[in-house]
Design an enzyme around this catalytic site. Structure first.
Site, PDB file in Angstrom:
ATOM      1  N   LYS A 101     150.447  50.284  73.492  1.00 49.85           N
ATOM      2  CA  LYS A 101     150.029  50.636  72.009  1.00 49.85           C
ATOM      3  C   LYS A 101     148.519  51.303  72.051  1.00 49.85           C
ATOM      4  O   LYS A 101     147.666  50.290  72.453  1.00 49.85           O
ATOM      5  CB  LYS A 101     150.495  49.767  70.863  1.00 49.85           C
ATOM      6  CG  LYS A 101     150.367  50.806  69.597  1.00 49.85           C
ATOM      7  CD  LYS A 101     151.225  49.897  68.461  1.00 49.85           C
ATOM      8  CE  LYS A 101     150.875  50.722  67.374  1.00 49.85           C
ATOM      9  NZ  LYS A 101     151.926  49.926  66.315  1.00 49.85           N
ATOM     10  N   ASP A 141     156.189  54.092  74.445  1.00 44.89           N
ATOM     11  CA  ASP A 141     156.827  54.636  73.128  1.00 44.89           C
ATOM     12  C   ASP A 141     156.047  55.921  72.669  1.00 44.89           C
ATOM     13  O   ASP A 141     154.726  55.909  72.999  1.00 44.89           O
ATOM     14  CB  ASP A 141     156.301  53.527  71.953  1.00 44.89           C
ATOM     15  CG  ASP A 141     156.745  53.900  70.589  1.00 44.89           C
ATOM     16  OD1 ASP A 141     156.688  55.015  70.209  1.00 44.89           O
ATOM     17  OD2 ASP A 141     157.118  52.968  70.156  1.00 44.89           O
ATOM     18  N   ASP A 169     156.362  56.868  63.312  1.00 40.65           N
ATOM     19  CA  ASP A 169     157.677  56.740  63.521  1.00 40.65           C
ATOM     20  C   ASP A 169     158.622  57.275  62.651  1.00 40.65           C
ATOM     21  O   ASP A 169     159.683  56.803  61.985  1.00 40.65           O
ATOM     22  CB  ASP A 169     157.874  55.133  63.177  1.00 40.65           C
ATOM     23  CG  ASP A 169     157.386  54.238  64.365  1.00 40.65           C
ATOM     24  OD1 ASP A 169     157.951  54.385  65.492  1.00 40.65           O
ATOM     25  OD2 ASP A 169     156.415  53.955  64.130  1.00 40.65           O
TER      26      ASP A 169
HETATM   27  C1  RNT Z   1     155.387  49.018  67.230  1.00 34.51           C
HETATM   28  C2  RNT Z   1     156.241  49.023  68.399  1.00 34.51           C
HETATM   29  C3  RNT Z   1     157.565  48.435  68.661  1.00 34.51           C
HETATM   30  C4  RNT Z   1     158.065  48.351  67.180  1.00 34.51           C
HETATM   31  C5  RNT Z   1     159.498  47.513  67.158  1.00 34.51           C
HETATM   32  C6  RNT Z   1     160.043  47.154  65.693  1.00 34.51           C
HETATM   33  O1  RNT Z   1     154.360  49.987  67.324  1.00 34.51           O
HETATM   34  O2  RNT Z   1     156.687  50.724  68.552  1.00 34.51           O
HETATM   35  O3  RNT Z   1     158.516  48.777  69.531  1.00 34.51           O
HETATM   36  O4  RNT Z   1     158.392  49.542  66.474  1.00 34.51           O
HETATM   37  O5  RNT Z   1     159.504  46.408  67.952  1.00 34.51           O
HETATM   38 ZN    ZN Z   2     157.901  50.874  70.150  1.00 33.28          ZN
END
Ligand code: RNT
Ligand code: ZN
Length: 421
Positions: free
Chosen positions: A230, A261, A298
């Site tokens: 992240k 992500d 998100d």
């Molecule tokens: C957080 C991450 C992670 C969460 C979940 C709930 O920034 O993206 O994957 O969203 O574990």
């Molecule tokens: Zn995530």
């Protein structure tokens, strides 16, 4: 409403249009019906979970107060079953450790066992779906200083190591019971709000913790581990211990799965471009398909250019069996069942679009060095009769075609969700 005959007729014409470019749309429909999308449980209750006093934390936050969120495991399961009935193709369910069913018992996260997920195993069996898993390194008193696996306090660091090992074992129990390998995704929020001086020591501690976690023998037939990087989090703006470089290095060196992500990179970076590089060096990838707006917000996934590019790379890689596809977003301002359905249908559309691409033809044009033709064809491909194939897919899967799914969600809201206070 569109009739079955109209859908079939439109599909027959679309099939011819794709065949002219060398694409067998019948085969694409067979192939896509086998692709599994790992659906994130946490859209159903705003990342709440079922521990007493649960809540997000850890630099993530669901915003909104739309009524009707799931308050119990049974409600979450019922809501998700409704969502599944409106999404074509196959789904898995991705659970977090905080969704354990403890029946009021005080069991801390380092003491969790497969038996605390027995209800989920039975439900998954009944619905014939696989389950993926996530240790929860946030929303806990020992995470309140924003350090977990990289905490300088040895007792706290060890607590989280035990939690991660417990979760790998729970993952393996899911994998074994369901006959479908579970992917356990490890994401930690660790970091600093303001500029640190020592960036190295927390990373060394994280590396040590991961080594300890993976020293525990857990069957890779039943459980695979993936590590999620992240860029930053809320209140953790300046420094994230588990950065992309950190996990890329760790996963390459230790041959672990890497999680990408789509909200976890600089806004102008695209996850799509990373897939082909990473597949050369890590065994498998997990994608957390999300939609960030200005930051890692998100939002519910929609059929954006970013999503289409990611799906194209998944398909063009020819390595779909090495790419696990999961959703990750949480919007509490709209109907949560609809949020699941919209995101999953959009992702499924993106995959179908990518699978219908005349890739061989485009590759030939590119290999011949005709970049004018490449650009021309890429533009023409965009308006092929995709919608007719999508409708046919929904029809074949006995899922509502077009916007018909939405009235089902509205009925469910009136009958079930409205009663929740
Ligand atoms: C957080 C991450 C992670 C969460 C979940 C709930 O920034 O993206 O994957 O969203 O574990
Ligand atoms: Zn995530």
């Amino acid at each position: 409403m569109v009739s079955e005959a109209q859908i079939t007729k439109a599909y027959a014409l679309a099939k011819e249009a794709y065949a002219r470019l060398g694409v067998d749309s019948d085969k694409v429909l067979r192939d896509i019906s086998k692709v599994e999308i790992s659906m994130h449980c946490w859209q159903g209750d705003d990342v709440g979970g079922f521990e007493s006093g649960g809540g997000s934390g850890g630099g993530i936050m669901a915003t909104g107060n739309y009524p009707g969120k799931a308050r119990t495991p049974d409600e979450l399961r019922a809501d998700f079953e409704k969502a599944m009935s409106l999404i074509p193709g196959r789904q898995r369910f991705s659970l977090h450790a905080i969704y354990a069913e403890l029946d009021g018992a005080k069991i801390d996260r380092d003491e969790l066992e497969p038996k605390h997920f027995a209800g989920w195993i039975d439900w998954a069996k009944k619905n014939r779906i696989g389950v993926d898993f996530n240790p929860t390194f946030f929303a806990h008193p020992l995470a309140s200083e924003n350090f977990t696996l990289s905490h300088k306090d040895e007792a706290i660091r060890k607590f989280w190591v035990r939690h991660a090992i417990a979760c790998r074992e729970i993952g393996a129990a899911f994998g074994k019971a369901l006959g479908k390998t579970c992917v356990t995704n490890h994401w930690i929020p660790d970091g600093y709000k303001d500029t640190p001086v020592d960036r190295l020591s927390p990373r060394k501690r994280l590396e040590k913790s991961l080594d300890e976690i993976f020293a525990a023998k857990v069957s890779s037939k039943h459980n695979l581990d993936s590590l999620e990087s992240k860029l930053f989090g809320l209140g953790l703006e300046s420094y994230t211990v588990g950065s992309h470089e950190f996990y890329m290095g760790y996963c390459v060196a230790n041959q672990k799965l890497l999680t990408l992500d789509s909200g976890h990179f600089h806004p102008t970076e695209t996850v799509a471009d990373k897939i082909s590089s990473l597949l050369l060096y890590v065994p498998e990838l997990l994608l957390h398909v999300s939609r960030g707006i200005r930051w890692d917000s998100d939002h519910v996934v929609v059929l954006s250019d970013d999503l289409k590019a990611t799906a194209e790379e998944i398909v063009r890689s020819g390595a779909m069996s090495r790419i696990h596809i999961g959703l990750d977003y949480f919007d509490a301002s709209i109907n949560r069942v609809a949020a699941w359905v919209i995101g999953a249908r959009s992702l499924s559309k993106a995959l179908l679009l990518a699978m219908l691409e005349p890739t061989d033809l485009l590759m030939q044009i590119e290999a011949a060095g005709d970049y004018t033709a490449r650009l021309a064809m890429l533009e023409e491909v965009k308006t092929l009769p995709f919608a007719a194939v999508w409708d046919q897919f929904c029809l074949q899967q006995e899922i509502p075609v077009g916007a018909a799914w939405f009235s089902e969600v509205k009925n469910y809201e009136r009958k079930v969700l409205a009663a929740r206070k």
